[in-house]
Design a protein around this motif. Structure first.
Motif, PDB file in Angstrom:
ATOM      1  N   PHE A  48       0.822  -1.212   0.000  1.00 17.88           N
ATOM      2  CA  PHE A  48       0.000   0.000   0.000  1.00 17.88           C
ATOM      3  C   PHE A  48       0.858   1.265   0.000  1.00 17.88           C
ATOM      4  N   LYS A  49       2.192   1.118   0.057  1.00 22.80           N
ATOM      5  CA  LYS A  49       3.096   2.260   0.128  1.00 22.80           C
ATOM      6  C   LYS A  49       3.658   2.681  -1.219  1.00 22.80           C
ATOM      7  N   TYR A  50       3.305   1.993  -2.308  1.00 22.79           N
ATOM      8  CA  TYR A  50       3.928   2.275  -3.598  1.00 22.79           C
ATOM      9  C   TYR A  50       2.902   2.456  -4.715  1.00 22.79           C
ATOM     10  N   VAL A  51       3.170   3.435  -5.575  1.00 22.03           N
ATOM     11  CA  VAL A  51       2.404   3.648  -6.800  1.00 22.03           C
ATOM     12  C   VAL A  51       3.348   3.345  -7.961  1.00 22.03           C
ATOM     13  N   ILE A  52       2.874   2.573  -8.919  1.00 22.65           N
ATOM     14  CA  ILE A  52       3.683   2.128 -10.040  1.00 22.65           C
ATOM     15  C   ILE A  52       3.150   2.761 -11.322  1.00 22.65           C
ATOM     16  N   ASP A  53       4.026   3.433 -12.075  1.00 21.35           N
ATOM     17  CA  ASP A  53       3.660   3.969 -13.387  1.00 21.35           C
ATOM     18  C   ASP A  53       4.099   2.980 -14.457  1.00 21.35           C
ATOM     19  N   LEU A  54       3.210   2.720 -15.417  1.00 20.06           N
ATOM     20  CA  LEU A  54       3.476   1.736 -16.464  1.00 20.06           C
ATOM     21  C   LEU A  54       3.654   2.411 -17.819  1.00 20.06           C
ATOM     22  N   ASP A  55       4.334   1.716 -18.733  1.00 19.10           N
ATOM     23  CA  ASP A  55       4.617   2.279 -20.059  1.00 19.10           C
ATOM     24  C   ASP A  55       3.379   2.398 -20.942  1.00 19.10           C
ATOM     25  N   ASN A  56       2.284   1.789 -20.545  1.00 18.77           N
ATOM     26  CA  ASN A  56       1.059   1.852 -21.352  1.00 18.77           C
ATOM     27  C   ASN A  56       0.158   3.022 -20.948  1.00 18.77           C
ATOM     28  N   GLY A  57       0.687   3.940 -20.136  1.00 19.94           N
ATOM     29  CA  GLY A  57      -0.076   5.115 -19.731  1.00 19.94           C
ATOM     30  C   GLY A  57      -0.908   4.918 -18.482  1.00 19.94           C
ATOM     31  N   HIS A  58      -0.942   3.726 -17.946  1.00 19.05           N
ATOM     32  CA  HIS A  58      -1.708   3.439 -16.733  1.00 19.05           C
ATOM     33  C   HIS A  58      -0.794   3.466 -15.516  1.00 19.05           C
ATOM     34  N   TRP A  59      -1.392   3.477 -14.353  1.00 24.89           N
ATOM     35  CA  TRP A  59      -0.666   3.360 -13.099  1.00 24.89           C
ATOM     36  C   TRP A  59      -1.458   2.436 -12.185  1.00 24.89           C
ATOM     37  N   CYS A  60      -0.807   1.920 -11.160  1.00 24.88           N
ATOM     38  CA  CYS A  60      -1.490   1.050 -10.203  1.00 24.88           C
ATOM     39  C   CYS A  60      -0.805   1.164  -8.855  1.00 24.88           C
ATOM     40  N   TYR A  61      -1.510   0.759  -7.827  1.00 24.96           N
ATOM     41  CA  TYR A  61      -0.890   0.575  -6.523  1.00 24.96           C
ATOM     42  C   TYR A  61      -0.187  -0.774  -6.528  1.00 24.96           C
ATOM     43  N   ALA A  62       0.860  -0.898  -5.725  1.00 22.66           N
ATOM     44  CA  ALA A  62       1.622  -2.147  -5.703  1.00 22.66           C
ATOM     45  C   ALA A  62       0.760  -3.334  -5.278  1.00 22.66           C
ATOM     46  N   HIS A  63      -0.282  -3.108  -4.486  1.00 22.02           N
ATOM     47  CA  HIS A  63      -1.117  -4.235  -4.066  1.00 22.02           C
ATOM     48  C   HIS A  63      -1.928  -4.803  -5.233  1.00 22.02           C
ATOM     49  N   GLN A  64      -1.968  -4.095  -6.376  1.00 26.23           N
ATOM     50  CA  GLN A  64      -2.669  -4.597  -7.549  1.00 26.23           C
ATOM     51  C   GLN A  64      -1.782  -5.462  -8.443  1.00 26.23           C
ATOM     52  N   ILE A  65      -0.496  -5.581  -8.117  1.00 26.38           N
ATOM     53  CA  ILE A  65       0.423  -6.397  -8.909  1.00 26.38           C
ATOM     54  C   ILE A  65       0.177  -7.866  -8.599  1.00 26.38           C
ATOM     55  N   ALA A  66      -0.122  -8.626  -9.641  1.00 24.95           N
ATOM     56  CA  ALA A  66      -0.339 -10.062  -9.476  1.00 24.95           C
ATOM     57  C   ALA A  66       0.988 -10.819  -9.500  1.00 24.95           C
ATOM     58  N   ARG A  67       1.908 -10.405 -10.408  1.00 26.85           N
ATOM     59  CA  ARG A  67       3.187 -11.109 -10.523  1.00 26.85           C
ATOM     60  C   ARG A  67       4.115 -10.344 -11.448  1.00 26.85           C
ATOM     61  N   LYS A  68       5.407 -10.701 -11.372  1.00 25.56           N
ATOM     62  CA  LYS A  68       6.366 -10.217 -12.350  1.00 25.56           C
ATOM     63  C   LYS A  68       6.309 -11.150 -13.550  1.00 25.56           C
ATOM     64  N   VAL A  69       6.433 -10.595 -14.734  1.00 26.55           N
ATOM     65  CA  VAL A  69       6.431 -11.387 -15.956  1.00 26.55           C
ATOM     66  C   VAL A  69       7.882 -11.725 -16.270  1.00 26.55           C
ATOM     67  N   ASP A  70       8.193 -13.010 -16.495  1.00 24.85           N
ATOM     68  CA  ASP A  70       9.579 -13.392 -16.757  1.00 24.85           C
ATOM     69  C   ASP A  70      10.020 -12.940 -18.151  1.00 24.85           C
ATOM     70  N   ASP A  71      11.347 -12.955 -18.374  1.00 23.16           N
ATOM     71  CA  ASP A  71      11.918 -12.421 -19.613  1.00 23.16           C
ATOM     72  C   ASP A  71      11.380 -13.097 -20.863  1.00 23.16           C
ATOM     73  N   GLU A  72      11.240 -14.423 -20.839  1.00 24.53           N
ATOM     74  CA  GLU A  72      10.748 -15.137 -22.014  1.00 24.53           C
ATOM     75  C   GLU A  72       9.311 -14.739 -22.344  1.00 24.53           C
ATOM     76  N   GLU A  73       8.494 -14.592 -21.332  1.00 25.93           N
ATOM     77  CA  GLU A  73       7.104 -14.215 -21.547  1.00 25.93           C
ATOM     78  C   GLU A  73       6.994 -12.743 -21.969  1.00 25.93           C
ATOM     79  N   ALA A  74       7.904 -11.902 -21.469  1.00 29.75           N
ATOM     80  CA  ALA A  74       7.874 -10.473 -21.779  1.00 29.75           C
ATOM     81  C   ALA A  74       8.140 -10.214 -23.255  1.00 29.75           C
ATOM     82  N   ILE A  75       8.857 -11.091 -23.930  1.00 27.36           N
ATOM     83  CA  ILE A  75       9.158 -10.916 -25.354  1.00 27.36           C
ATOM     84  C   ILE A  75       7.881 -10.854 -26.173  1.00 27.36           C
TER      85      ILE A  75
END
Length: 77
Positions: A48-75
């Motif tokens: 609840f202490k962090y706000v994340i800005d994303l490259d797609n123009g959106h933002w979210c609170y850190a509690h809304q992060i489900a997971r990190k996407v690994d490098d292979e999937e990010a491609i």
């Protein structure tokens, strides 16, 4: 979970690359910039202490992060 600028993450609704991290007071939008943040587990109060800005123009609170996407999937994105 440690997140940093440049990581790909999946939120509750979308996938995006982190372009900014701000440490804020709980449930506020603006704070001070960080290069990385340890947001803990899915149920951790630190999320609840962090706000994340994303490259797609959106933002979210850190509690809304489900997971990190690994490098292979990010491609795909």
């Amino acid at each position: 979970m440690l997140i940093k600028i440049g990581d790909m993450i999946e939120t509750d609704q979308r996938i995006g690359k982190i372009v900014g991290i701000e440490e804020v007071r709980p449930n506020e939008k603006y704070g001070h910039d960080c290069l990385e943040a340890n947001i803990g587990s899915r149920s951790d109060d630190r999320r609840f202490k962090y706000v994340i800005d994303l490259d797609n123009g959106h933002w979210c609170y850190a509690h809304q992060i489900a997971r990190k996407v690994d490098d292979e999937e990010a491609i795909k994105y």
